[in-house]
Design an enzyme around this catalytic site. Structure first.
Site, PDB file in Angstrom:
ATOM      1  N   GLY A 149       2.768  -4.755   3.947  1.00  0.00           N
ATOM      2  CA  GLY A 149       2.141  -5.377   2.796  1.00  0.00           C
ATOM      3  C   GLY A 149       3.100  -6.162   1.925  1.00  0.00           C
ATOM      4  O   GLY A 149       2.714  -7.127   1.267  1.00  0.00           O
ATOM      5  N   ARG A 150       4.352  -5.751   1.892  1.00  0.00           N
ATOM      6  CA  ARG A 150       5.359  -6.515   1.155  1.00  0.00           C
ATOM      7  C   ARG A 150       6.684  -6.556   1.904  1.00  0.00           C
ATOM      8  O   ARG A 150       7.758  -6.698   1.320  1.00  0.00           O
ATOM      9  CB  ARG A 150       5.547  -5.968  -0.266  1.00  0.00           C
ATOM     10  N   LYS A 153      11.937  -7.205   1.731  1.00  0.00           N
ATOM     11  CA  LYS A 153      10.947  -6.356   1.077  1.00  0.00           C
ATOM     12  C   LYS A 153      10.758  -6.875  -0.347  1.00  0.00           C
ATOM     13  O   LYS A 153      11.697  -6.897  -1.137  1.00  0.00           O
ATOM     14  CB  LYS A 153      11.389  -4.896   1.048  1.00  0.00           C
ATOM     15  N   GLY A 203       2.437  -8.460  -2.818  1.00  0.00           N
ATOM     16  CA  GLY A 203       3.568  -8.458  -1.909  1.00  0.00           C
ATOM     17  C   GLY A 203       4.921  -8.514  -2.584  1.00  0.00           C
ATOM     18  O   GLY A 203       5.955  -8.576  -1.922  1.00  0.00           O
ATOM     19  N   ARG A 232       6.936   2.266  13.636  1.00  0.00           N
ATOM     20  CA  ARG A 232       6.437   3.476  12.985  1.00  0.00           C
ATOM     21  C   ARG A 232       5.396   4.184  13.855  1.00  0.00           C
ATOM     22  O   ARG A 232       4.837   3.585  14.771  1.00  0.00           O
ATOM     23  CB  ARG A 232       5.781   3.099  11.645  1.00  0.00           C
ATOM     24  N   ASP A 267       2.296   6.325   8.423  1.00  0.00           N
ATOM     25  CA  ASP A 267       2.790   4.950   8.459  1.00  0.00           C
ATOM     26  C   ASP A 267       4.186   4.827   7.872  1.00  0.00           C
ATOM     27  O   ASP A 267       4.808   3.759   7.958  1.00  0.00           O
ATOM     28  CB  ASP A 267       1.822   4.007   7.739  1.00  0.00           C
ATOM     29  N   ASN A 268       4.698   5.914   7.277  1.00  0.00           N
ATOM     30  CA  ASN A 268       6.062   5.929   6.749  1.00  0.00           C
ATOM     31  C   ASN A 268       6.998   6.738   7.637  1.00  0.00           C
ATOM     32  O   ASN A 268       8.075   7.128   7.199  1.00  0.00           O
ATOM     33  CB  ASN A 268       6.085   6.506   5.334  1.00  0.00           C
ATOM     34  N   ASP A 313      11.199   3.609   4.085  1.00  0.00           N
ATOM     35  CA  ASP A 313      10.296   3.417   2.945  1.00  0.00           C
ATOM     36  C   ASP A 313      10.645   4.334   1.774  1.00  0.00           C
ATOM     37  O   ASP A 313      10.048   5.378   1.566  1.00  0.00           O
ATOM     38  CB  ASP A 313       8.838   3.610   3.352  1.00  0.00           C
TER      39      ASP A 313
END
Length: 514
Positions: free
Chosen positions: A100-101, A121, A134, A198, A268-269, A278
């Site tokens: 997302g970012r 990032k 973002g 991931r 997802d992390n 993350d």
């Protein structure tokens, strides 16, 4: 820096969406979307990691490189992209997510053949930003840069940080999600890793029943990042899952060794390479507390508390097992591997604790010793890092005075608590007497295992405040300290959290806000 060496092997391998449109959307049947970074007109470099740049093959920094580090002016050979993935967030299926970012610049190969991915990032919206902008704010970017480098020097597997820069823009964030949004300075980090793949990348393809693409991604990952896997067919994917399980367990043990709490262990992390990835609402432990979570979003359940991290990692591996099942198709193998995770984790965990205490090997009765120690740490509110620094001073046959621990306790050591502490120290001396190695060898093990300096949240808070004012003295001091965490370079930084920071947002508890 020689950015002309950056390549894009990932996008050449897999199908992608080439529209370059940052509007949020689903991207079925693809793994990525090409998207340019937003570009910032007035970036300002805060810090550059010269050592890392040389290690990965980019070379020396020049003033013109700031344009690349801020994603403003890119070499013609670079095609930037964001990847799609899915995940379970706080135990619930969240569907398609994605970078997302984060935006990939690509991959560079160093002189020794080591490959490293580079990623911005905070460089702007992607199709996976979920209605967000973002961008990233200064505070989260400083935290990511410093903590990823701190973990690296603590010898914990992690992503790393190449640069940190102001974007020249203001970003609006509601820091504590309490209806009080504020403008904050925007910043962008360039971070690096062997790979940013991931659990969620595999979950997405499996959920979409894109099994051919799932197999291609697994083969790509094995061929590039798991050279030890030489088996074929179904056995290859079994070995793949087993190695991910072991790497994940190893990472959890390392987190517990240094007192790191991630704060948001969604699938997802989770890195398939067993990297810490993350850095959001994380924290290093101050007072020892298995139930401590630094993430306000994790209350009241404390799913991601310090002492829960090993168990949550196993839960996340169950979700990865479900995702890889179409390739493995062996339910008993997956169950046995996941059930065996606990044995592997706890054996590694107890060996780690032996090193922290300076024991040469695990013996009968150590499990009871560790349990009693945990109870003592909780009751006396002893600082996790500083406790072991004091314990190193214990000489054979001699117990440490109570005063040695008063400075590392967040509670008053009254007579009753002092008596319990003295009893434990006596038991510790008795346990040390069962070592085969000398006390000096024992202390050497402790010094190599227990950091003297950890990057506490209150130090990060102070550093962020100073950078916001244009000062970098503390930043430079912290970098020197975190690069030498097993030494006490700055005694004034190796103390417990000052009471004035108790309960201060950003010092003890944080939100997921960027």
């Amino acid at each position: 820096m020689n950015t002309d060496l950056i390549q894009q092997p990932f996008i050449k391998k897999f199908p992608g969406d080439f529209s370059g449109n940052p509007v949020q959307r689903n991207t079925p049947k693809v793994l990525f979307a090409t998207i340019p970074p937003a570009g910032f007109e007035n970036p300002e470099l805060i810090i550059f990691n010269h050592q890392l740049s040389g290690e990965i093959g980019l070379g020396k920094f020049e003033d013109k490189d700031l344009n690349f580090l801020a994603g403003t002016k890119l070499p013609e050979n670079i095609q930037t992209y964001a990847t799609a993935y899915a995940g379970h967030q706080f135990g619930n299926w969240a569907g398609q997510l994605g970078d997302g970012r984060a935006i990939f610049a690509g991959e560079i190969t160093s002189a020794d053949g080591k490959k490293t991915e580079l990623q911005w990032k905070g460089a702007g919206a992607t199709p996976y930003s979920r209605h967000a902008d973002g961008r990233a704010v200064l505070r989260s970017s400083v935290r990511e840069y410093l903590m990823s480098e701190a973990m690296y020097h603590l010898n914990v597997p992690t992503t790393r940080a190449l640069s940190l820069a102001f974007t020249g823009e203001d970003v609006v964030r509601d820091m504590m999600y309490n209806g009080n949004p504020q403008k904050e300075k925007g910043a962008v980090v360039v971070r690096t890793a062997e790979s940013f793949l991931r659990f969620g990348h595999f979950e997405l393809l499996s959920a979409q029943r894109e099994y051919t693409l799932l197999q291609q991604l697994a083969d790509f990952t094995i061929n590039n990042y798991f050279p030890e896997i030489t088996s074929e067919g179904t056995e290859k994917y079994k070995d793949f899952f087993k190695r991910i399980s072991e790497r994940t367990a190893d990472l959890m043990v390392e987190w517990l060794r240094v007192g790191f709490v991630h704060g948001v262990m969604n699938t997802d992390n989770m890195s398939v390479l067993g990297l810490t990835i993350d850095y959001g609402p994380y924290s290093m432990l101050d007072e020892y507390d298995l139930n401590f979570t630094p993430n306000t979003t994790d209350l009241p359940g404390r799913r991601y508390a310090f002492g829960q991290q090993g168990q949550i990692a196993q839960w996340n591996l169950w979700q990865l097992a479900n995702a890889l099942f179409p390739l493995i198709n062996d339910e008993k193998f997956l169950e046995d591997t996941l059930n065996g995770y606990g044995d592997y984790f706890w054996a590694s965990h107890d060996r780690m604790l032996c090193r922290k205490f300076g024991f040469d090997t695990l013996i009968e009765g150590d499990d009871e010793f560790f349990t009693n120690w945990q109870g003592l740490m909780h009751e006396l509110q002893l600082d996790y890092t500083l406790f072991f620094s004091q314990l190193e001073k214990a000489k054979t046959g001699e117990s440490l005075p109570k005063e040695a621990f008063e400075s590392v306790s967040y509670a008053m050591l009254d007579d009753e608590k002092s008596s319990k502490l003295n009893h434990f120290l006596g038991v510790y001396q008795e346990r040390l007497s069962k070592n085969i190695i000398s006390r000096q060898e024992s202390v050497d093990i402790m010094k190599a295992t227990n950091p003297k300096f950890v990057l506490r949240n209150y130090l990060l808070y102070e550093c962020i405040e100073e950078i916001d004012l244009g000062k970098t003295d503390l930043l430079k001091k912290l970098i020197n300290a975190l690069e030498n965490p097993y030494q006490k370079l700055y005694p004034e930084l190796c103390v417990k959290r000052p009471s004035g920071y108790d309960g201060v947002s950003g010092c003890s508890m944080l939100s997921c806000s960027s």
